[in-house]
Design a protein around this motif. Structure first.
Motif, short mmCIF file in Angstrom:
data_model
loop_
_atom_site.label_atom_id
_atom_site.label_comp_id
_atom_site.label_asym_id
_atom_site.label_seq_id
_atom_site.Cartn_x
_atom_site.Cartn_y
_atom_site.Cartn_z
N ALA A 16 -7.36 -5.04 -2.18
CA ALA A 16 -7.41 -5.31 -3.61
C ALA A 16 -8.58 -4.50 -4.69
N TYR A 17 -9.39 -4.29 -3.75
CA TYR A 17 -10.05 -3.28 -4.22
C TYR A 17 -9.19 -2.48 -5.24
N GLU A 68 0.26 -4.86 -13.86
CA GLU A 68 -1.28 -5.24 -13.12
C GLU A 68 -1.11 -6.26 -12.68
N SER A 105 -11.78 -8.73 -3.18
CA SER A 105 -12.38 -7.51 -2.05
C SER A 105 -13.16 -7.98 -1.78
N SER A 134 -4.57 -11.33 -4.24
CA SER A 134 -5.14 -12.47 -3.72
C SER A 134 -5.59 -13.58 -2.60
N ARG A 185 -2.35 -8.15 -9.40
CA ARG A 185 -4.11 -8.68 -8.69
C ARG A 185 -3.45 -10.02 -7.92
N ARG A 186 -2.92 -10.66 -8.76
CA ARG A 186 -2.49 -12.20 -7.97
C ARG A 186 -1.97 -12.26 -6.88
N SER A 240 -6.10 -2.36 -6.36
CA SER A 240 -5.74 -3.56 -7.62
C SER A 240 -6.60 -4.28 -8.82
N GLY A 241 -7.80 -3.37 -8.27
CA GLY A 241 -8.96 -3.87 -9.24
C GLY A 241 -9.31 -5.48 -9.31
N ALA A 242 -8.81 -6.27 -8.14
CA ALA A 242 -9.46 -7.44 -7.54
C ALA A 242 -10.86 -7.68 -6.71
N ASP A 243 -11.80 -7.43 -8.11
CA ASP A 243 -12.91 -6.80 -7.29
C ASP A 243 -13.77 -8.74 -6.72
#
Length: 242
Positions: A168-169, A68, A177, A76, A72-73, A171-174
């Motif tokens: 991004a959303y 995860e 996003s 980004s 996220r990286r 994947s939890g990269a709020d």
């Protein structure tokens, strides 16, 4: 028994001679005991330096290497790349739209001047003015084609940024996003403002052309047959271009 004299005379070191000199003959025990304490300190210091030179392996946080976290990286990085592409295409599109708008206003000005001079020019003067107008129309069309090509690229970059924001959303990269969504809204607003200016210029051009045609209709009965034929051809060509 008299001890042998030293071959070298004693050195006179001033008032500190008696305090700092050592006896000529010293037992081995005295010499060793005098050096034991300093060497212990040096050895301890050297051991500490040796320990400090040994690299100590830091423990890694397992959560930083999880799937995860890596996703996220990566997402980004994707949002950063698509954001850069969107910015560059936006700047190019705005420049092209601005140049197109300027070309449209140039043509508007020429049509207005021509309309004002209808009925006051001879045939050669009218032909010269029409050549200038035709050149301005060619320039405007070239600028229009350029901005339409860049607009297609801009739409592609916009879709890529929207997809990156969605990824991004999910994947939890709020933060990535949200930043991408804000960037998208910003460039949309900027492009829309420039489009409105170009549309306003196109409206002005249509009004100037309509006014020119109406003036031609008013002046047509009083013009010679040859002038009327030339104007009819020019009007037909003008309508085909539109």
């Amino acid at each position: 028994m008299t001890p042998p004299r030293s071959e070298f005379p004693p050195m006179d070191t001033g008032p500190f001679h008696n305090a700092c000199s050592f006896p000529v003959v010293a037992s081995g025990k005295t010499r060793v005991s005098g050096l034991r304490r300093p060497w212990n300190k040096v050895a301890a210091l050297g051991f500490g330096v040796a320990l400090s030179a040994i690299p100590i392996t830091q423990k890694h946080d397992p959560s930083l290497l999880s799937n995860e976290a890596l996703i996220r990286r990566a997402v980004s990085l994707v949002t950063d790349s698509t954001g850069t592409l969107l910015s560059q295409t936006t700047y190019a599109l705005i420049d092209a739209l601005t140049e197109y708008t300027a070309a449209v206003y140039t043509l508007v000005s020429l049509y207005q001047k021509y309309t004002h001079l209808i009925g006051k020019m001879n045939s050669s003067e009218e032909d010269a003015v029409w050549q200038v107008i035709i050149g301005a129309r060619v320039e405007m069309t070239a600028k229009q084609q350029e901005y339409l090509k860049l607009e297609s690229r801009w739409m592609t970059a916009l879709r890529l940024s929207e997809m990156a924001a969605e990824a991004a959303y999910q994947s939890g990269a709020d933060q990535a996003s949200m930043s991408t969504h804000n960037h998208i809204q910003l460039v949309k607003t900027q492009v829309q403002e420039v489009r409105q200016l170009s549309q306003k210029a196109e409206t002005k051009l249509a009004e100037a052309q309509t006014e020119e045609l109406m003036k031609l209709k008013e002046e047509e009965p009083s013009l010679p047959a040859s002038r009327q034929a030339n104007m009819g051809k020019a009007e037909e060509a003008y309508l085909r271009e539109d």
